[in-house]
Scaffold this motif. Structure first.
Motif, PDB file in Angstrom:
ATOM      1  N   LEU A   1      -5.897  -2.911   5.643  1.00  0.00           N
ATOM      2  CA  LEU A   1      -5.146  -2.192   5.944  1.00  0.00           C
ATOM      3  C   LEU A   1      -3.398  -2.520   6.560  1.00  0.00           C
TER       4      LEU A   1
ATOM      5  N   ARG B   1      -0.073   7.192  11.775  1.00  0.00           N
ATOM      6  CA  ARG B   1      -1.267   7.077  10.136  1.00  0.00           C
ATOM      7  C   ARG B   1      -1.641   5.648  10.393  1.00  0.00           C
ATOM      8  N   ALA B   2      -0.518   4.671  10.165  1.00  0.00           N
ATOM      9  CA  ALA B   2      -0.069   3.416   9.917  1.00  0.00           C
ATOM     10  C   ALA B   2      -1.417   2.629  11.325  1.00  0.00           C
TER      11      ALA B   2
ATOM     12  N   THR C   1     -13.179  -1.240   1.995  1.00  0.00           N
ATOM     13  CA  THR C   1     -12.466  -0.808   1.677  1.00  0.00           C
ATOM     14  C   THR C   1     -12.460  -0.195   3.379  1.00  0.00           C
ATOM     15  N   LEU C   2     -13.445  -0.181   3.888  1.00  0.00           N
ATOM     16  CA  LEU C   2     -13.506   0.606   5.745  1.00  0.00           C
ATOM     17  C   LEU C   2     -13.918  -1.025   6.657  1.00  0.00           C
TER      18      LEU C   2
ATOM     19  N   HIS D   1       0.499  -1.295   0.188  1.00  0.00           N
ATOM     20  CA  HIS D   1       0.097  -0.122   0.361  1.00  0.00           C
ATOM     21  C   HIS D   1       1.014   1.140  -0.548  1.00  0.00           C
TER      22      HIS D   1
ATOM     23  N   LYS E   1      -5.096   3.870  10.436  1.00  0.00           N
ATOM     24  CA  LYS E   1      -5.476   2.859   8.762  1.00  0.00           C
ATOM     25  C   LYS E   1      -5.741   1.792   9.630  1.00  0.00           C
TER      26      LYS E   1
ATOM     27  N   TYR F   1      -9.755   0.752  10.854  1.00  0.00           N
ATOM     28  CA  TYR F   1     -10.767   1.601  10.311  1.00  0.00           C
ATOM     29  C   TYR F   1     -10.557   1.183   9.046  1.00  0.00           C
ATOM     30  N   THR F   2      -9.528   0.340   8.777  1.00  0.00           N
ATOM     31  CA  THR F   2      -9.027  -0.050   7.149  1.00  0.00           C
ATOM     32  C   THR F   2      -8.415  -1.702   7.343  1.00  0.00           C
TER      33      THR F   2
ATOM     34  N   GLU G   1       0.437   5.536  -0.034  1.00  0.00           N
ATOM     35  CA  GLU G   1      -0.604   6.589  -0.172  1.00  0.00           C
ATOM     36  C   GLU G   1       0.365   7.931   0.072  1.00  0.00           C
TER      37      GLU G   1
END
Length: 228
Positions: free
Chosen positions: A151, A141-142, A217-218, A72, A145, A148-149, A74
């Motif tokens: 990832l 951020r990781a 995705t979420l 990933h 994430k 709620y995702t 971003e």
């Protein structure tokens, strides 16, 4: 345009992976001034006709020898404090990459060396420029994430067990999670993971069911950190 003096644009990459049950950050040791000999994020100047994302991928390959990220990638944020670079006015666009375990990087370009460094050792690293702040933002951020995702699966191979996925959460969040409760949440969250119809073989203990990342995705409900 004379009223607006020119300035340079760079890209920097916060590349995170899980190795040996620890969260690692990809760093390069600078081989040229400024901050020669100091650890820094991989990155560099953006070409005049170059897209930002293309520049990020190119710099990653040039400075570390790693191929285009298979996980990933971003955009993390933009950093433009006037004195952040002693060479002049430089604005950087930072990128966050979450990748499965990769080979040891090989330094190139203006990097003297490159390596995966455990996040737990960063307090003593004294990174160049304002990279300490960028790294802190990237790690947070990781961690967010993963709430709620889906990832977390970016740190895993294409097929993984729930235990491997739980290890990612525990490593990135630096905590311990109840295995049964975690399994129930993961398999009960729509679109998070999908069974592949096979189990692990040739390992100690009972075979474990294999999963792949699902279409979501979420995550609903989110996977909240224990301290939230």
């Amino acid at each position: 345009m004379a009223d607006y003096p020119p300035f340079a644009v760079t890209v920097d990459l916060v590349v995170l992976t899980v190795r040996a049950d620890a969260l690692h950050l990809l760093l390069v040791r600078r081989g040229v001034p400024p901050y020669e000999g100091r650890w820094a994020l991989p990155g560099g100047f953006v070409g005049i006709d170059e897209d930002l994302a293309d520049a990020a991928v190119r710099e990653l390959a040039e400075e570390t020898g790693l191929p285009e990220p298979a996980g990933h990638l971003e955009q993390l944020g933009t950093y433009g404090r006037p004195d952040r670079d002693p060479r002049g006015r430089v604005v950087t666009v930072a990128w966050l990459a979450l990748l499965p375990d990769l080979p040891t990087p090989v330094a190139g370009s203006d990097a003297a060396s490159a390596d995966w460094v455990p996040v737990s050792r960063l307090t003593a690293a004294r990174l160049a420029f304002d990279h300490d702040r960028i790294v802190a933002d990237g790690i947070e951020r990781a961690r967010a994430k993963l709430e709620y995702t889906p990832l977390a699966a970016a740190f895993c191979p294409a097929e993984f067990t729930v235990a491997q996925l739980r290890a990612v959460y525990e490593t990135v969040w630096d905590t311990r999670l109840d295995p049964r409760n975690f399994h129930r949440k993961v398999t009960g969250t729509p679109g998070f993971v999908e069974p592949v119809g096979r189990s692990t073989e040739g390992e100690r203990g009972r075979p474990a069911q294999l999963f792949r990342r699902g279409p979501a995705t979420l995550l609903h409900p989110p996977m909240l950190r224990p301290d939230r």
